[in-house]
Design an enzyme around this catalytic site. Sequence first.
Site, PDB file in Angstrom:
ATOM      1  N   THR A  70      38.977  44.092  45.208  1.00 44.46           N
ATOM      2  CA  THR A  70      39.293  44.270  46.618  1.00 44.46           C
ATOM      3  C   THR A  70      38.124  44.951  47.316  1.00 44.46           C
ATOM      4  O   THR A  70      37.444  45.810  46.744  1.00 44.46           O
ATOM      5  CB  THR A  70      40.569  45.105  46.802  1.00 44.46           C
ATOM      6  N   ASP A  93      41.547  46.581  41.750  1.00 45.92           N
ATOM      7  CA  ASP A  93      41.811  47.144  43.077  1.00 45.92           C
ATOM      8  C   ASP A  93      40.914  48.360  43.255  1.00 45.92           C
ATOM      9  O   ASP A  93      41.279  49.488  42.933  1.00 45.92           O
ATOM     10  CB  ASP A  93      43.287  47.528  43.190  1.00 45.92           C
ATOM     11  N   ILE A  94      39.691  48.104  43.767  1.00 43.44           N
ATOM     12  CA  ILE A  94      38.688  49.161  43.875  1.00 43.44           C
ATOM     13  C   ILE A  94      38.368  49.515  45.323  1.00 43.44           C
ATOM     14  O   ILE A  94      37.801  50.568  45.591  1.00 43.44           O
ATOM     15  CB  ILE A  94      37.408  48.791  43.117  1.00 43.44           C
ATOM     16  N   LYS A  95      38.682  48.616  46.265  1.00 39.37           N
ATOM     17  CA  LYS A  95      38.506  48.845  47.707  1.00 39.37           C
ATOM     18  C   LYS A  95      37.143  49.436  48.051  1.00 39.37           C
ATOM     19  O   LYS A  95      37.026  50.377  48.831  1.00 39.37           O
ATOM     20  CB  LYS A  95      39.621  49.740  48.259  1.00 39.37           C
ATOM     21  N   ARG A  96      36.097  48.860  47.475  1.00 39.88           N
ATOM     22  CA  ARG A  96      34.750  49.342  47.756  1.00 39.88           C
ATOM     23  C   ARG A  96      34.252  48.779  49.084  1.00 39.88           C
ATOM     24  O   ARG A  96      34.638  47.688  49.498  1.00 39.88           O
ATOM     25  CB  ARG A  96      33.807  48.943  46.635  1.00 39.88           C
TER      26      ARG A  96
END
Length: 308
Positions: free
Chosen positions: A140, A103-106
């Site tokens: 993500t 879950d890194i939401k880059r």
Amino acid sequence: MINTLVKKISDLNAPVVVGLDPMLNYVPDHIKKAAFDQFGETLEGAAEAIWQFNKAIVDAVYDLIPAVKPQIAMYEQFGIPGLVAFEKTCAYCKEKGLVVIGDIKRGDIGSTSTAYAVGHIGKVQVGSNTFSGFSEDFVTVNPYLGTDGVKPFVDVCKENNKGIFVLVKTSNPSSGEFQDQLVDGTPLYELVAKKVVEWGEDCMGDTYSNVGCVVGATYPEMGKVLRKLMPKTYILVPGYGAQGGKAEDLVHYFNADGLGAIVNSSRGIIAAYKQEKYAQFGAENFADASRQAVKDMIEDITGAIARK
């Protein structure tokens, strides 16, 4: 990679993912004491405590679940030692046969986006050698910058048999400030969903795409609409339990085959021993409390799907 995830979900009858999002105050005192005795009250001590906490929980639940979702921010707050704990956690989960959703939401563009993708789900070239920086199978991705930001991730997915989950409708209360805005009469999140389908057509597994999406459990009516718009898109569903999402609200996130969605719980699992329901386990047996919480979550969700 989506084929692997779907098979594991089917084999275990467990459409759930455990969020490994450890805050230091979730870690029982005896774990922290051992880490601080070894490394002091330092970043290294905090990272060691989190690593040992994660390892105990994974050991307790890996046979019940298909996947884990470590949230990188919980590790980054402890600097480089925290990132080492993140890498060790991902690698250990892979050793246990789990699918790892980072879950890194880059979300960026061009070479920067490619570098994020290579660093987390690809391989970086160093001279004549290649290396995987982390052991994630999915990550993500924030789509705010459009195709320029997402396509580099899709390209790396195709090269390495990996996947992504694109944010479409998130579970937080203020998500509607942007995501619900109408564009020519259509909510923005629906437009994003249509782009996810388009991106996903270029990166298909057998039945579902390697390009999935994130739709929060706290907006079930929107989830119902999005399920119809994205029949071949796997939905990662945050917000169950601690954030208020209920199993009976999530049944429409699933397709008729009982697949199509995987529901996340983070602190509801990893900090279960702090809940009244599981208090009898005590801090010493925190991992056993997490195992019971996983069993209860699986029963709750699969039961709701069966009653659909």
